[in-house]
Design a protein around this motif. Structure first.
Motif, PDB file in Angstrom:
ATOM      1  N   LEU A  24      -3.887   9.538  32.413  1.00  0.00           N
ATOM      2  CA  LEU A  24      -3.395  10.220  33.604  1.00  0.00           C
ATOM      3  C   LEU A  24      -2.083   9.577  34.020  1.00  0.00           C
ATOM      4  N   ILE A  25      -1.188  10.393  34.578  1.00  0.00           N
ATOM      5  CA  ILE A  25       0.098   9.914  35.067  1.00  0.00           C
ATOM      6  C   ILE A  25       0.249  10.342  36.526  1.00  0.00           C
ATOM      7  N   GLU A  26       0.874   9.478  37.329  1.00  0.00           N
ATOM      8  CA  GLU A  26       1.027   9.740  38.753  1.00  0.00           C
ATOM      9  C   GLU A  26       2.403  10.336  39.027  1.00  0.00           C
ATOM     10  N   ARG A  27       2.425  11.413  39.775  1.00  0.00           N
ATOM     11  CA  ARG A  27       3.676  12.115  40.094  1.00  0.00           C
ATOM     12  C   ARG A  27       4.573  11.243  40.974  1.00  0.00           C
ATOM     13  N   ALA A  28       5.856  11.249  40.683  1.00  0.00           N
ATOM     14  CA  ALA A  28       6.823  10.515  41.489  1.00  0.00           C
ATOM     15  C   ALA A  28       7.041  11.188  42.840  1.00  0.00           C
ATOM     16  N   ASP A  29       6.956  12.525  42.879  1.00  0.00           N
ATOM     17  CA  ASP A  29       7.227  13.249  44.120  1.00  0.00           C
ATOM     18  C   ASP A  29       6.012  13.381  45.035  1.00  0.00           C
ATOM     19  N   ARG A  30       4.855  12.956  44.574  1.00  0.00           N
ATOM     20  CA  ARG A  30       3.626  13.032  45.377  1.00  0.00           C
ATOM     21  C   ARG A  30       2.735  11.842  45.020  1.00  0.00           C
ATOM     22  N   GLN A  31       2.895  10.734  45.742  1.00  0.00           N
ATOM     23  CA  GLN A  31       2.074   9.557  45.471  1.00  0.00           C
ATOM     24  C   GLN A  31       0.599   9.916  45.609  1.00  0.00           C
ATOM     25  N   GLY A  32      -0.197   9.426  44.667  1.00  0.00           N
ATOM     26  CA  GLY A  32      -1.627   9.719  44.669  1.00  0.00           C
ATOM     27  C   GLY A  32      -2.003  10.997  43.944  1.00  0.00           C
TER      28      GLY A  32
END
Length: 150
Positions: A24-32
């Motif tokens: 899984l990768i975490e979006r830079a524009d939406r933390q979490g």
């Protein structure tokens, strides 16, 4: 499709190992907001080419590093309102095509910091609970069914 807008057609590429570990990768524009690789179809490229391009852009993984499998499944969902500005006026739904990408082990991706800030390898059950997108969670649960039948 009007110039400058995304096409409402995309791919979801579920990166996993044969043991059921999911990247899984975490979006830079939406933390979490954790997710699998996703991306919009461009011009007239074939969907497997979209999947290969997005794999490289979002993780640095070449398709030759694993096995890319078109699951022949698609989801139609409403585009989140905060992302609709990326699409032509009046476009509210996207068709997402699901691919699996099986790697021989847990490799570290090379993330583009403008798109993603962190990654984690999780067992598929935990990954299905972590992702924000219902269609992503459904794809991860489908992986669990596929692994159980092998």
């Amino acid at each position: 499709m009007m110039a400058g807008y995304k096409q409402p057609v995309s791919v979801l590429v579920l990166i996993h190992t044969a043991a059921g570990r999911v990247l899984l990768i975490e979006r830079a524009d939406r933390q979490g907001f954790w997710q699998s690789v996703t991306g919009s179809h461009e011009a007239d490229e074939a969907l497997p080419d979209t999947a290969r391009r997005e794999l490289m852009e979002e993780t640095g993984f070449a398709a030759s590093a694993g096995v890319l499998d078109n699951w022949q499944q698609h989801n139609v969902y409403e585009i989140y309102p905060h992302w609709r500005h990326r699409y032509a006026p009046g476009v509210t739904h996207n068709t997402e095509h699901v691919f699996g990408f099986c790697l021989p082990g847990e490799l570290s991706p090379l993330l583009n910091p403008r798109e993603h800030t962190a990654f984690e390898w999780l067992d598929w059950q935990e990954a299905a609970c972590r992702v924000f997108s219902p269609s992503n969670a459904a794809a991860i649960r489908e992986l669990g069914r596929r692994l159980a039948s092998t």
